[in-house]
Design a protein around this motif. Structure first.
Motif, PDB file in Angstrom:
ATOM      1  N   SER A 283       0.835  -1.200   0.000  1.00  0.00           N
ATOM      2  CA  SER A 283       0.000   0.000   0.000  1.00  0.00           C
ATOM      3  C   SER A 283       0.871   1.252   0.000  1.00  0.00           C
ATOM      4  O   SER A 283       2.077   1.191   0.206  1.00  0.00           O
ATOM      5  CB  SER A 283      -0.938  -0.015   1.209  1.00  0.00           C
ATOM      6  N   LYS A 284       0.216   2.386  -0.235  1.00  0.00           N
ATOM      7  CA  LYS A 284       0.929   3.656  -0.370  1.00  0.00           C
ATOM      8  C   LYS A 284       1.482   4.148   0.982  1.00  0.00           C
ATOM      9  O   LYS A 284       1.284   3.514   2.013  1.00  0.00           O
ATOM     10  CB  LYS A 284      -0.023   4.697  -0.970  1.00  0.00           C
ATOM     11  N   LEU A 285       2.136   5.291   0.935  1.00  0.00           N
ATOM     12  CA  LEU A 285       2.867   5.754   2.121  1.00  0.00           C
ATOM     13  C   LEU A 285       1.946   6.186   3.268  1.00  0.00           C
ATOM     14  O   LEU A 285       2.278   5.992   4.433  1.00  0.00           O
ATOM     15  CB  LEU A 285       3.811   6.907   1.726  1.00  0.00           C
ATOM     16  N   PHE A 286       0.786   6.773   2.927  1.00  0.00           N
ATOM     17  CA  PHE A 286      -0.071   7.300   4.005  1.00  0.00           C
ATOM     18  C   PHE A 286      -1.499   6.775   3.985  1.00  0.00           C
ATOM     19  O   PHE A 286      -2.337   7.241   4.735  1.00  0.00           O
ATOM     20  CB  PHE A 286      -0.123   8.831   3.928  1.00  0.00           C
ATOM     21  N   CYS A 287      -1.814   5.877   3.058  1.00  0.00           N
ATOM     22  CA  CYS A 287      -3.182   5.351   2.983  1.00  0.00           C
ATOM     23  C   CYS A 287      -3.112   3.892   2.549  1.00  0.00           C
ATOM     24  O   CYS A 287      -2.035   3.366   2.314  1.00  0.00           O
ATOM     25  CB  CYS A 287      -4.035   6.163   2.004  1.00  0.00           C
ATOM     26  N   SER A 288      -4.263   3.244   2.409  1.00  0.00           N
ATOM     27  CA  SER A 288      -4.223   1.809   2.092  1.00  0.00           C
ATOM     28  C   SER A 288      -4.414   1.549   0.599  1.00  0.00           C
ATOM     29  O   SER A 288      -4.639   0.411   0.193  1.00  0.00           O
ATOM     30  CB  SER A 288      -5.276   1.067   2.910  1.00  0.00           C
ATOM     31  N   CYS A 289      -4.305   2.595  -0.247  1.00  0.00           N
ATOM     32  CA  CYS A 289      -4.424   2.387  -1.694  1.00  0.00           C
ATOM     33  C   CYS A 289      -3.305   1.486  -2.197  1.00  0.00           C
ATOM     34  O   CYS A 289      -2.196   1.504  -1.683  1.00  0.00           O
ATOM     35  CB  CYS A 289      -4.358   3.717  -2.435  1.00  0.00           C
ATOM     36  N   SER A 290      -3.625   0.721  -3.258  1.00  0.00           N
ATOM     37  CA  SER A 290      -2.654  -0.229  -3.822  1.00  0.00           C
ATOM     38  C   SER A 290      -1.511   0.489  -4.541  1.00  0.00           C
ATOM     39  O   SER A 290      -1.689   1.538  -5.142  1.00  0.00           O
ATOM     40  CB  SER A 290      -3.373  -1.149  -4.803  1.00  0.00           C
TER      41      SER A 290
ATOM     42  N   HIS B  48      -6.235   3.717  -8.286  1.00  0.00           N
ATOM     43  CA  HIS B  48      -5.612   3.497  -6.979  1.00  0.00           C
ATOM     44  C   HIS B  48      -5.533   4.818  -6.215  1.00  0.00           C
ATOM     45  O   HIS B  48      -4.457   5.324  -5.925  1.00  0.00           O
ATOM     46  CB  HIS B  48      -4.219   2.876  -7.129  1.00  0.00           C
ATOM     47  N   CYS B  49      -6.681   5.375  -5.960  1.00  0.00           N
ATOM     48  CA  CYS B  49      -6.740   6.697  -5.313  1.00  0.00           C
ATOM     49  C   CYS B  49      -7.847   6.747  -4.282  1.00  0.00           C
ATOM     50  O   CYS B  49      -8.896   6.157  -4.472  1.00  0.00           O
ATOM     51  CB  CYS B  49      -7.062   7.757  -6.355  1.00  0.00           C
ATOM     52  N   CYS B  50      -7.579   7.491  -3.201  1.00  0.00           N
ATOM     53  CA  CYS B  50      -8.620   7.725  -2.202  1.00  0.00           C
ATOM     54  C   CYS B  50      -8.605   9.218  -1.883  1.00  0.00           C
ATOM     55  O   CYS B  50      -7.722   9.933  -2.346  1.00  0.00           O
ATOM     56  CB  CYS B  50      -8.339   6.882  -0.954  1.00  0.00           C
ATOM     57  N   PRO B  51      -9.545   9.686  -1.084  1.00  0.00           N
ATOM     58  CA  PRO B  51      -9.518  11.112  -0.737  1.00  0.00           C
ATOM     59  C   PRO B  51      -8.179  11.532  -0.134  1.00  0.00           C
ATOM     60  O   PRO B  51      -7.721  12.660  -0.339  1.00  0.00           O
ATOM     61  CB  PRO B  51     -10.657  11.246   0.280  1.00  0.00           C
ATOM     62  N   GLY B  52      -7.526  10.601   0.575  1.00  0.00           N
ATOM     63  CA  GLY B  52      -6.239  10.923   1.207  1.00  0.00           C
ATOM     64  C   GLY B  52      -5.173  11.233   0.185  1.00  0.00           C
ATOM     65  O   GLY B  52      -4.573  12.313   0.188  1.00  0.00           O
ATOM     66  N   CYS B  53      -4.914  10.276  -0.752  1.00  0.00           N
ATOM     67  CA  CYS B  53      -3.820  10.543  -1.684  1.00  0.00           C
ATOM     68  C   CYS B  53      -4.241  11.506  -2.789  1.00  0.00           C
ATOM     69  O   CYS B  53      -3.408  11.942  -3.580  1.00  0.00           O
ATOM     70  CB  CYS B  53      -3.165   9.255  -2.193  1.00  0.00           C
ATOM     71  N   ALA B  54      -5.534  11.860  -2.836  1.00  0.00           N
ATOM     72  CA  ALA B  54      -5.942  12.932  -3.747  1.00  0.00           C
ATOM     73  C   ALA B  54      -5.961  14.275  -3.012  1.00  0.00           C
ATOM     74  O   ALA B  54      -6.364  15.292  -3.573  1.00  0.00           O
ATOM     75  CB  ALA B  54      -7.317  12.639  -4.336  1.00  0.00           C
TER      76      ALA B  54
HETATM   77 ZN    ZN Z   1      -4.971   6.592  -1.173  1.00  0.00          ZN
END
Ligand code: ZN
Ligand code: ADP
Ligand code: MG
Length: 482
Positions: free
Chosen positions: A20-27, A37-43
């Protein structure tokens, strides 16, 4: 023009193999639909907060061990501010003053005109940061769109001291780093997919100069070959500029692979331009010695350790061991084959002989072999135990390389399996003796050369029945009994 000494330092970005990414659980998977592979966090939606990926920190520490670094037990994450659409937060989380790893050392070995060279390159630091997204420029509609799949994938940046002096050294260094990171299991180092990228800093100076010259930084080189070409061109450009009375300006340049030239992108920004400051949303890292030690214990076997095992426990030569450890995929294949058939030398010989030959011919590639290590080991074992002749083993290997498959089955189908049918052996030898009276009497009269001819006649008929040695012994017996 060779009155100048090149001074080169590298910054290598390596994407970490976390799931997963550095600060969220996206692949972190490569590819996928745009922004899949995006969530509100990494966006970077307002109100989201980062939660540090523990594995990423561990992987950075493992990279540090692989590169003989020391560690900052107290380590801080900063914001590096710049505005660009591939960076939705308008800052990149990185580390400025207190990176995780410092003061490493990496030895490189390479050859120039057949002469072996060795050199130690100092590592200034390894810090953990996040990757940016990707802009896709749509020429047709004249718009640019952002794909944030790659955004916030954990990266380490490895920064060397300016210890590198030539294109050869730069290439050898990146190859070594790639090998070490792969063995450490922290990065797949696929330069063509961008998981390993390299910035090259270059300046030149006269031997009598008291300090380094002004450097240019060439960004984002994505193959070993272009690193070499970019370094060579840039040294040439700087020498020519100075020789013509010009000045080198500190700037960021881009390498044009088609033209083989570097071109100016922008003047170089410095740390102040980025307004670095500690990110108040990210916890600082505090390691105890025990925690660092427990990460060290999870380090896989590194290349030089495998080298020692191959030489000392398996009795391979230095040269053969070097070939096998030179690619982790090959070394893993070798180890798996040895697990199936415990004859490390024999397996090594087949790999460095017939297998490498076919790889070098481009007929097979290690990345997608049509057979597995177990099937390969079985073939080597069949040749060793004289179930097939050495020569036929090569033919079987060719078939396995083309279509895959089980060597025993192929040997049966192709009639290579040695049956040791003694009745058949004697029958053939007797008929050859009967049908070649002239040669036989020449032999009996002391012309030993015709033995080879008689042997050949027998072998033709006895393919797959017995080994050449059995034919030779039996034929000699029969002839001397005449
Ligand atoms: Zn994310
Ligand atoms: P920045 O972060 O601004 O790119 P760094 O101080 O981190 O700068 O250095 C980046 C790289 O440039 C390092 O690998 C360093 O060894 C190298 N470097 C620094 N000064 C020179 C120079 N004068 N010539 C060549 N390389 C240099
Ligand atoms: Mg830099």
């Amino acid at each position: 023009m060779s009155t100048y000494i090149p001074v080169i330092g590298l910054e290598i970005h390596a994407e970490l193999l976390t799931e997963s990414k550095l600060f969220c659980s996206c692949s972190t998977e490569f590819g996928g639909g745009k922004n899949a592979h995006c969530c509100p966090g990494c966006a970077a939606m307002p109100g989201t907060l980062p939660a540090m990926n523990r594995k990423a920190v561990e992987f950075a520490i493992k990279a540090g061990y692989a590169l003989n670094c020391s560690f900052n037990k107290f380590s801080v994450f900063d914001r590096k501010n710049y505005f660009y659409p591939d960076l939705p937060k308008a800052y990149q989380n990185s580390q400025l003053d207190l990176p995780l790893c410092i003061n490493g050392l990496v030895n490189i070995e390479y050859e120039i005109d057949g002469v072996k060279k060795s050199k130690d390159i100092r590592i200034n630091r390894i810090h953990l940061e996040e990757d940016a997204g990707k802009l896709i420029h749509d020429d047709l509609n004249g718009v640019s769109l952002a794909d944030y799949n790659r955004g916030s994938i954990p990266l380490i940046e490895i920064v060397t001291e300016p210890d590198i002096g030539t294109a050869e050294e730069a290439k050898a260094f990146v190859e070594k780093i790639s090998l070490l990171l792969q063995y450490a299991g922290v990065c797949d180092c696929k330069m063509e997919q961008g998981s390993l990228r390299c910035d090259v800093n270059i300046s030149i100076m006269k031997p009598t100069d008291a300090k380094f010259g002004t450097r240019a930084e060439i960004k984002n080189l994505n193959s070993i070959k272009s690193i070499g070409r970019a370094v060579e061109y840039e040294i040439y450009r700087q020498e020519r500029t100075l020789e013509m009375g010009g000045k080198i300006i500190q700037e960021t340049r881009r390498f044009d692979d088609n033209k083989g030239e570097t071109r100016s992108m922008r003047t170089k920004e410095n740390a102040q331009d980025y307004r670095y400051f500690p990110d108040p949303d990210i916890l600082q890292v505090n390691f105890t010695d025990e925690e660092l030690e427990s990460i060290r214990k999870t380090m896989p076997e590194m290349p030089y350790e495998r080298l020692e095992r191959y030489k000392n426990a398996y009795g391979l030569s230095e040269a053969d061991s070097m070939i096998i450890i030179g690619q982790i995929i090959l070394s893993d294949f070798y180890d798996n084959a040895v697990k199936k058939y415990d004859n490390p030398k024999s397996i090594c010989n087949f790999i460095t002989g017939e297998m490498m030959r076919r790889i070098n011919l481009g007929e097979i590639s290690l990345e997608d072999l049509p057979f597995d290590a177990g099937e390969f080991a079985l073939l080597v074992q069949m040749a060793d135990t004289e179930k097939v002749s050495k020569n036929d083993a090569k033919s079987i290997f060719r078939i396995m390389s083309e279509k895959g498959g089980n060597p025993e089955k192929i040997a049966k189908e192709q009639g290579y399996l040695i049956t040791n049918d003694t009745g058949r052996v004697l029958e053939v030898i007797e008929s050859v003796i009967k049908n070649n009276e002239k040669a036989v009497s020449q032999y009996k009269n002391g012309d030993l050369k015709v033995f080879g001819f008689l042997m050949g006649q027998c072998s033709k008929e006895l393919k797959g029945v017995c080994t050449p040695k059995v034919i030779k012994d039996e034929l000699e017996n029969k002839l001397s009994a005449l």
